[in-house]
Every structure is written in C-alpha cells, then in structure tokens.
Design a protein around this motif. Sequence first.
Motif, PDB file in Angstrom:
ATOM      1  N   HIS A 127      43.483  38.346  44.467  1.00 29.54           N
ATOM      2  CA  HIS A 127      42.143  38.702  44.962  1.00 29.54           C
ATOM      3  C   HIS A 127      42.206  39.987  45.785  1.00 29.54           C
ATOM      4  CE1 HIS A 127      39.231  35.730  43.740  1.00 29.54           C
ATOM      5  NE2 HIS A 127      40.040  34.739  44.047  1.00 29.54           N
ATOM      6  N   GLU A 128      43.193  40.075  46.664  1.00 30.45           N
ATOM      7  CA  GLU A 128      43.351  41.249  47.512  1.00 30.45           C
ATOM      8  C   GLU A 128      43.613  42.504  46.673  1.00 30.45           C
ATOM      9  OE1 GLU A 128      46.503  42.643  50.973  1.00 30.45           O
ATOM     10  OE2 GLU A 128      46.065  40.512  50.705  1.00 30.45           O
ATOM     11  N   LEU A 129      44.496  42.365  45.688  1.00 29.67           N
ATOM     12  CA  LEU A 129      44.827  43.506  44.830  1.00 29.67           C
ATOM     13  C   LEU A 129      43.636  43.923  43.965  1.00 29.67           C
ATOM     14  CD1 LEU A 129      48.354  42.222  43.859  1.00 29.67           C
ATOM     15  CD2 LEU A 129      47.911  44.348  45.082  1.00 29.67           C
ATOM     16  N   HIS A 130      42.862  42.931  43.517  1.00 25.53           N
ATOM     17  CA  HIS A 130      41.679  43.256  42.713  1.00 25.53           C
ATOM     18  C   HIS A 130      40.673  44.045  43.537  1.00 25.53           C
ATOM     19  CE1 HIS A 130      37.590  42.373  41.105  1.00 25.53           C
ATOM     20  NE2 HIS A 130      38.182  42.730  39.979  1.00 25.53           N
ATOM     21  N   ALA A 131      40.472  43.657  44.786  1.00 26.10           N
ATOM     22  CA  ALA A 131      39.530  44.376  45.643  1.00 26.10           C
ATOM     23  C   ALA A 131      39.971  45.827  45.844  1.00 26.10           C
ATOM     24  CB  ALA A 131      39.408  43.669  46.989  1.00 26.10           C
ATOM     25  N   GLU A 132      41.271  46.030  46.057  1.00 23.23           N
ATOM     26  CA  GLU A 132      41.780  47.390  46.237  1.00 23.23           C
ATOM     27  C   GLU A 132      41.635  48.211  44.963  1.00 23.23           C
ATOM     28  OE1 GLU A 132      45.518  48.023  48.073  1.00 23.23           O
ATOM     29  OE2 GLU A 132      45.411  46.219  49.298  1.00 23.23           O
ATOM     30  N   ALA A 133      42.004  47.600  43.819  1.00 19.15           N
ATOM     31  CA  ALA A 133      41.917  48.317  42.547  1.00 19.15           C
ATOM     32  C   ALA A 133      40.470  48.700  42.237  1.00 19.15           C
ATOM     33  CB  ALA A 133      42.496  47.455  41.427  1.00 19.15           C
ATOM     34  N   GLU A 134      39.535  47.817  42.562  1.00 22.53           N
ATOM     35  CA  GLU A 134      38.122  48.106  42.320  1.00 22.53           C
ATOM     36  C   GLU A 134      37.648  49.235  43.226  1.00 22.53           C
ATOM     37  OE1 GLU A 134      34.094  45.526  41.530  1.00 22.53           O
ATOM     38  OE2 GLU A 134      35.473  44.811  43.071  1.00 22.53           O
ATOM     39  N   LEU A 135      38.075  49.214  44.480  1.00 19.31           N
ATOM     40  CA  LEU A 135      37.679  50.252  45.427  1.00 19.31           C
ATOM     41  C   LEU A 135      38.205  51.619  45.003  1.00 19.31           C
ATOM     42  CD1 LEU A 135      36.335  50.843  48.218  1.00 19.31           C
ATOM     43  CD2 LEU A 135      38.611  50.554  49.199  1.00 19.31           C
ATOM     44  N   LEU A 136      39.434  51.650  44.509  1.00 18.79           N
ATOM     45  CA  LEU A 136      40.059  52.905  44.118  1.00 18.79           C
ATOM     46  C   LEU A 136      39.714  53.328  42.694  1.00 18.79           C
ATOM     47  CD1 LEU A 136      43.575  52.334  45.724  1.00 18.79           C
ATOM     48  CD2 LEU A 136      41.874  54.024  46.425  1.00 18.79           C
ATOM     49  N   GLY A 137      39.097  52.445  41.928  1.00 15.87           N
ATOM     50  CA  GLY A 137      38.707  52.799  40.577  1.00 15.87           C
ATOM     51  C   GLY A 137      39.810  52.719  39.549  1.00 15.87           C
ATOM     52  N   ALA A 139      41.125  50.876  36.696  1.00 14.36           N
ATOM     53  CA  ALA A 139      40.685  49.836  35.769  1.00 14.36           C
ATOM     54  C   ALA A 139      41.839  48.982  35.267  1.00 14.36           C
ATOM     55  CB  ALA A 139      39.951  50.467  34.589  1.00 14.36           C
ATOM     56  N   GLU A 140      42.967  49.606  34.934  1.00 17.58           N
ATOM     57  CA  GLU A 140      44.092  48.848  34.381  1.00 17.58           C
ATOM     58  C   GLU A 140      44.637  47.850  35.387  1.00 17.58           C
ATOM     59  OE1 GLU A 140      48.526  49.647  32.438  1.00 17.58           O
ATOM     60  OE2 GLU A 140      47.119  51.306  32.685  1.00 17.58           O
ATOM     61  N   GLU A 141      44.798  48.284  36.633  1.00 17.24           N
ATOM     62  CA  GLU A 141      45.317  47.386  37.669  1.00 17.24           C
ATOM     63  C   GLU A 141      44.294  46.300  38.013  1.00 17.24           C
ATOM     64  OE1 GLU A 141      45.572  50.640  37.676  1.00 17.24           O
ATOM     65  OE2 GLU A 141      47.764  50.798  37.448  1.00 17.24           O
ATOM     66  N   ARG A 142      43.020  46.665  37.941  1.00 20.75           N
ATOM     67  CA  ARG A 142      41.970  45.665  38.170  1.00 20.75           C
ATOM     68  C   ARG A 142      42.027  44.579  37.093  1.00 20.75           C
ATOM     69  NH1 ARG A 142      35.557  46.883  37.593  1.00 20.75           N
ATOM     70  NH2 ARG A 142      34.788  44.793  38.085  1.00 20.75           N
ATOM     71  N   ALA A 143      42.208  44.994  35.829  1.00 19.85           N
ATOM     72  CA  ALA A 143      42.309  44.023  34.738  1.00 19.85           C
ATOM     73  C   ALA A 143      43.527  43.128  34.917  1.00 19.85           C
ATOM     74  CB  ALA A 143      42.384  44.757  33.403  1.00 19.85           C
ATOM     75  N   SER A 144      44.641  43.709  35.356  1.00 22.63           N
ATOM     76  CA  SER A 144      45.850  42.905  35.571  1.00 22.63           C
ATOM     77  C   SER A 144      45.647  41.874  36.671  1.00 22.63           C
ATOM     78  CB  SER A 144      47.030  43.825  35.927  1.00 22.63           C
ATOM     79  OG  SER A 144      47.342  44.684  34.852  1.00 22.63           O
ATOM     80  N   ALA A 145      44.933  42.267  37.717  1.00 23.36           N
ATOM     81  CA  ALA A 145      44.655  41.320  38.807  1.00 23.36           C
ATOM     82  C   ALA A 145      43.745  40.193  38.332  1.00 23.36           C
ATOM     83  CB  ALA A 145      44.027  42.052  39.990  1.00 23.36           C
ATOM     84  N   LEU A 146      42.727  40.532  37.532  1.00 26.69           N
ATOM     85  CA  LEU A 146      41.832  39.502  37.003  1.00 26.69           C
ATOM     86  C   LEU A 146      42.577  38.557  36.064  1.00 26.69           C
ATOM     87  CD1 LEU A 146      38.657  41.648  36.268  1.00 26.69           C
ATOM     88  CD2 LEU A 146      38.781  39.716  37.850  1.00 26.69           C
ATOM     89  N   LEU A 147      43.492  39.104  35.261  1.00 32.20           N
ATOM     90  CA  LEU A 147      44.297  38.256  34.374  1.00 32.20           C
ATOM     91  C   LEU A 147      45.143  37.289  35.200  1.00 32.20           C
ATOM     92  CD1 LEU A 147      44.945  37.924  31.299  1.00 32.20           C
ATOM     93  CD2 LEU A 147      46.919  39.398  31.707  1.00 32.20           C
ATOM     94  N   GLY A 148      45.716  37.786  36.293  1.00 33.30           N
ATOM     95  CA  GLY A 148      46.476  36.907  37.180  1.00 33.30           C
ATOM     96  C   GLY A 148      45.611  35.824  37.795  1.00 33.30           C
ATOM     97  N   LEU A 149      44.394  36.176  38.195  1.00 34.40           N
ATOM     98  CA  LEU A 149      43.482  35.176  38.753  1.00 34.40           C
ATOM     99  C   LEU A 149      43.132  34.117  37.715  1.00 34.40           C
ATOM    100  CD1 LEU A 149      41.100  37.504  40.791  1.00 34.40           C
ATOM    101  CD2 LEU A 149      42.573  35.710  41.736  1.00 34.40           C
ATOM    102  N   GLY A 150      42.963  34.540  36.450  1.00 36.89           N
ATOM    103  CA  GLY A 150      42.707  33.572  35.384  1.00 36.89           C
ATOM    104  C   GLY A 150      43.861  32.612  35.205  1.00 36.89           C
ATOM    105  N   ASP A 151      45.086  33.143  35.223  1.00 38.65           N
ATOM    106  CA  ASP A 151      46.265  32.289  35.074  1.00 38.65           C
ATOM    107  C   ASP A 151      46.403  31.321  36.253  1.00 38.65           C
ATOM    108  OD1 ASP A 151      46.978  33.393  32.632  1.00 38.65           O
ATOM    109  OD2 ASP A 151      48.272  34.916  33.534  1.00 38.65           O
ATOM    110  N   CYS A 152      46.078  31.792  37.457  1.00 37.99           N
ATOM    111  CA  CYS A 152      46.104  30.904  38.631  1.00 37.99           C
ATOM    112  C   CYS A 152      45.093  29.775  38.471  1.00 37.99           C
ATOM    113  CB  CYS A 152      45.798  31.693  39.903  1.00 37.99           C
ATOM    114  SG  CYS A 152      47.089  32.850  40.413  1.00 37.99           S
TER     115      CYS A 152
END
Length: 491
Positions: A127-137, A139-152
């Motif tokens: 969640h923390e990494l997704h917020a940072e990736a979204e703030l910085l723009g 997209a690839e890191e944001r997708a990776s964070a969302l994929l991790g959240l899905g797996d969790c």
Amino acid sequence: MDLARRLSYIRGEEGTVAERSAGDGRAADATGDIGRRVLRLRTERGFTQRQLAEPAYTAAYVSTLETGKVRPSEAALRHLAGRLGVSYEELTTGRSPRDATRLRAGLTDARRALATGSAEDAAALFHELHAEAELLGFAEERASALLGLGDCALETGELTTARDHFEAVEQLLAEEPLPRRVPAIRGRAVAHLLAGELRYSCYLLESAIDELNASGLHDPNALLLLYTAAIGPYMDMGAHARAVRAAELALALAPNVDDPGLVARMHRGVARTLIAEGRTAEADASLAKAQELYEQLRIHTDLAHCHWMRGYVHAQDGNLERAEHELRTARDMLASKRAALFTVQVEVELADVLRRRGRAAEAEALLLPLLARSADAEGQAPARTDGTGPTAGLTAERGAVHAGGAHRLLGLIADERGDADTAEEHYCAALSLLERTGAAGDLADLCRLLGDLLRREGRLEAAMDAYRTGLGHRAAPGTTTLGPAPAEPPV
C-alpha cells in the motif's frame, strides 16, 4: 520511514510537483512545473541565472523559463539538465531514476515479506509503495504494487478485494503487450476459482492462452503461468483429459523458463494430474522437486501447499499417518502466516484423514467450527485472522468447493453413526454448494452417497433421482461443457 514522512520527503524534494502527479491527468512536463523545478535546482546548487545559462543561453532566457513564460526546447532542457547535474527525464518529469530504483527495491522487500511473513504485513508495504508510485507517476511500479496487493488478498481470503486489485493492474497495463498482463489475469482466475466459479476461471485462462497463441506471442513464462493455473479448475470440473494436456504443455515449456518459483508451481500443478491417474509415486517426486525449490527460495506459503499436496498423496496411498503429519505441518505453516482461507481448506482435508483413521469425533470437532464461523462471518462481526482467534470460515462465495467438502464429511460421519436425518441435511447442503461451482467429480460422488442413504431409508424414488443427477454430472465434464480447447503453442 512511514508513509506520511515518505510523502513529505517527496513533496519537499519535488516542490509543487505533487500537484502535477496527483493523478489528475495533467502533462508531466507542464511549463510552469519545469520552470519551478529549474529554479529550485539552481538555487540548491548556488548558481546564478547567468552561470546556469552560459555558454549557450542568456540569463534573461533562464529568468523567463523559471517564471513559466516560455516553453523550453528539448535542446535547452538537455543543456540545463547537464549544468544542474540531473537527467533529462528528472528535469522534465520530476521523477528521479533514484526514485525508481528505491521503489523497485521496496517492491522486492515487500515480495520477500509476503513469501516469508504474514500477508497483512506485506500488504501494508505494498500500500505504501503504491501510494508513492502513484504520486511520482511510475505506472510500472504502481502495477507491481497492485499485483502484490492482489496476491496478499488471495492469501487472506479477501477474494473481492483481490479481484479489484488484479482488474486495476489490467487496466493500468491495457496498452502493454499481453504477457505483461498475464500475472494479473492468472490472479483474477485464481480468485474466481477460490470463490467456486470454476467455469469462469477456465474461461479467463483459456481466453488469454488463445490470445497469446493467436497473436504469436508465445512467451514461455506467460504460457507456463496460464497452463499451470488452469490445471486446478480443470481437475475440479472433472475435465481430466484437458488437465493432463495442460500439464504436458507446462512440462514442455518449463526448460525455457528461468524463474524457479514458476517452475516449482508447475511441478505442483503436474502432481495433481498424476494423482488423478493413480501415479502417486511420480506425483510425490514432482512435489519433492517443488518443495526443494520453495525451500531454497524461502517461499513459505507455496512450501506449505507442497506439504498440503503431499499429505493428499499419502492419503490416496492409504498412508494415513504420514498424511496427517504433512497436513498438520501445512496447516501450522499457513496459520502462522495468517493465510485464513488456505488454513481452513487444509483443515477440511485433515478432517477427512482423521475420520478415515477412526477418529470421527476429532474430525467433527474440526469441521463444525469452520461452518459456524461462516455463519458468523455472514451475519455478525468479521472473523479474526490475526492468529490469536478463530480464522474465517468457508462460505458459498469463499471456498465453496471445500465448504461442500466439509458438509460431505459431516454427512459421512453422521451416516456412519446412524443419524440419517443429519446425514441427509449435510449431503443436501453440500449438493447445493457444489452445484454452483460445477465441481462435477465431487457432485457425482455426493449424489451416490445421498442415493445410498435414501435407498437404505426405503425412499427408492428419491434415491433414483439422486443417482440420475449423479450420472448427469458424471457425463458432463470435458470439452462439451468448456467448449473447444485453447490453441496450443509450438512447443
């Protein structure tokens, strides 16, 4: 560094660039943002406007750029970036390569936390990494964070949440080649499988396989992930021939894959088809290979799944003592990771072994709370998954196949002690659950048990109806229910 401090740090480093990257769709290289960024970097480095501009530009040009009155050319930006000691991308977008490196390192740490610790702790990192990736723009890191959240969410049994995260990944990567979206498609299919939606799970996987092969994108990693994921729903639906073919194709693809975790998952899937064919020694050997890889990788959840499946193999062989040991090991590992849904699924299979060992009371004591917790979760307070209290139970929308299995076992236990009314009640509850899933093999067996019970009770017409229903389910699996098999890659 906690999320609030990280975001404060980013805002301090980027100035008002946060307004640019808040997801409102404005261009990252807006003239005003670039001007303010140049002003901040120049001031930090102690340059005058003339020192920054020379020899190619004038101080007046830098002044108008900093106030947002002129849109700088690419040549000017590259000159300024070189003088300021930053990359062209960092100057134009505010995104530093260091930020991308830091985010990727954080994603690796979060993945490791998911593999070795609790999914809830890993989800907090994602969640923390997704917020940072979204703030910085990013997209690839944001997708990776969302994929991790899905797996969790899969691990904790929050299936709707998991599907939402995987769908968000697919939307974020909609313009990317299909192999990039395959992990999210596989995750969504697994979420539907765990919810008891077997046919739709097959549809998602087979559609992706067909699209990959039709477009010539014979990516071995993507195909191996899809074929391995398809084995489970195929087996549960009774489509054994299609499951065996998926396993054969997975084995053929494996030498071209360099991800040991993916290869280990393939060995687990292949073992399921070997078990169905009665080749239990080969199945155990396949699971041993997977277990060795998971131990090396320290992927605890998947290692627990290996113990789980080895317990099932030993149960099929009649070695109930070893089966109980393996299943208890799997249950304890999953409970320690607070993998609530997987824990209760293992408990259903452990109860089956206990019943077969003549310990029906223990089996019943294990099963009844699983279904009682289901009622609590549906109508009262949410179940606890923190390892200190009861785990979440099984419901029609959450572990339906194993919920049906729990009712089937309770029906058998009641039947064996002569309580026909309770047995019939549980058999009918199991039938209702399994009919929604399309788990044909389990349905056929359940109809046989119900028919035998009704026949012993002298209710012959009802028994015949149950047998006919079972025969219908026995005839259903295969290509006639799933449509044509997906196209095969040139392996």
